[in-house]
Scaffold this motif. Structure first.
Motif, PDB file in Angstrom:
ATOM      1  N   ASP A   5       0.835  -1.207   0.000  1.00  0.00           N
ATOM      2  CA  ASP A   5       0.000   0.000   0.000  1.00  0.00           C
ATOM      3  C   ASP A   5       0.866   1.252   0.000  1.00  0.00           C
ATOM      4  OD1 ASP A   5      -2.336  -1.502  -0.007  1.00  0.00           O
ATOM      5  OD2 ASP A   5      -2.556  -1.436   2.171  1.00  0.00           O
ATOM      6  N   GLU A 105      -9.760  10.166  -6.819  1.00  0.00           N
ATOM      7  CA  GLU A 105     -10.212   8.825  -6.464  1.00  0.00           C
ATOM      8  C   GLU A 105      -9.055   7.825  -6.460  1.00  0.00           C
ATOM      9  OE1 GLU A 105     -11.817  10.434  -9.302  1.00  0.00           O
ATOM     10  OE2 GLU A 105     -13.100  11.400  -7.829  1.00  0.00           O
ATOM     11  N   GLU A 108      -7.605   8.328  -3.036  1.00  0.00           N
ATOM     12  CA  GLU A 108      -8.576   7.961  -1.995  1.00  0.00           C
ATOM     13  C   GLU A 108      -8.685   6.449  -1.848  1.00  0.00           C
ATOM     14  OE1 GLU A 108     -12.111   9.965  -3.325  1.00  0.00           O
ATOM     15  OE2 GLU A 108     -11.833  11.568  -1.866  1.00  0.00           O
ATOM     16  N   CYS A 109      -8.601   5.744  -2.962  1.00  0.00           N
ATOM     17  CA  CYS A 109      -8.691   4.285  -2.941  1.00  0.00           C
ATOM     18  C   CYS A 109      -7.562   3.680  -2.097  1.00  0.00           C
ATOM     19  CB  CYS A 109      -8.649   3.750  -4.368  1.00  0.00           C
ATOM     20  SG  CYS A 109      -8.710   1.974  -4.490  1.00  0.00           S
ATOM     21  N   SER A 112      -7.885   4.663   1.696  1.00  0.00           N
ATOM     22  CA  SER A 112      -8.954   3.959   2.407  1.00  0.00           C
ATOM     23  C   SER A 112      -8.483   2.612   2.944  1.00  0.00           C
ATOM     24  CB  SER A 112     -10.155   3.771   1.492  1.00  0.00           C
ATOM     25  OG  SER A 112      -9.866   2.861   0.460  1.00  0.00           O
ATOM     26  N   ARG A 113      -7.426   2.043   2.359  1.00  0.00           N
ATOM     27  CA  ARG A 113      -6.899   0.756   2.821  1.00  0.00           C
ATOM     28  C   ARG A 113      -5.924   0.913   3.971  1.00  0.00           C
ATOM     29  NH1 ARG A 113      -5.823  -0.891  -3.165  1.00  0.00           N
ATOM     30  NH2 ARG A 113      -3.855   0.076  -2.661  1.00  0.00           N
TER      31      ARG A 113
END
Length: 114
Positions: A5, A105, A108-109, A112-113
């Motif tokens: 990530d 986005e 953001e993706c 969010s993880r």
């Protein structure tokens, strides 16, 4: 934060940073081109977010620790990190056509993880 990530976030921040630099250079030489509008990059440029993005990229490198660097080897670790791979390769890895294709986005993706 998982290393994968952190790596994805770092790659996307590098794409954003280089996209901002490309837009500034393009506008300096050719003026503003409406066909290249990208609200996300335009807002970041207006906010003068360069330093924040640079710091985040270097901090993520400390988490990833793929290539350990020392100040003796590299006077500016940021340049070493950003120029490690071609921008086109990073874009292809995430299915982005180029820096102009990046959107909020995309970040953001990943966030969010975290």
């Amino acid at each position: 934060m998982r290393i994968m990530d952190a790596l994805e976030l770092q790659d996307k921040l590098i794409i954003i940073y280089k996209g901002m630099q490309q837009r500034r250079s393009f506008e300096k030489f050719f003026g503003k081109d409406k066909s290249l509008d990208n609200d996300f990059l335009d807002r970041l440029i207006e906010m003068d977010a360069d330093d924040l993005i640079r710091d985040a990229i270097v901090e993520l490198e400390d988490l990833i620790r793929r290539d350990s660097y020392s100040l003796e080897e590299c006077s500016d670790p940021f340049d070493s990190i950003v120029n490690r791979e071609a921008l086109e390769y990073k874009c292809m890895r995430y299915g982005i056509r180029g820096p102009e294709g990046i959107k909020l986005e995309d970040i953001e993706c990943v966030l969010s993880r975290v």
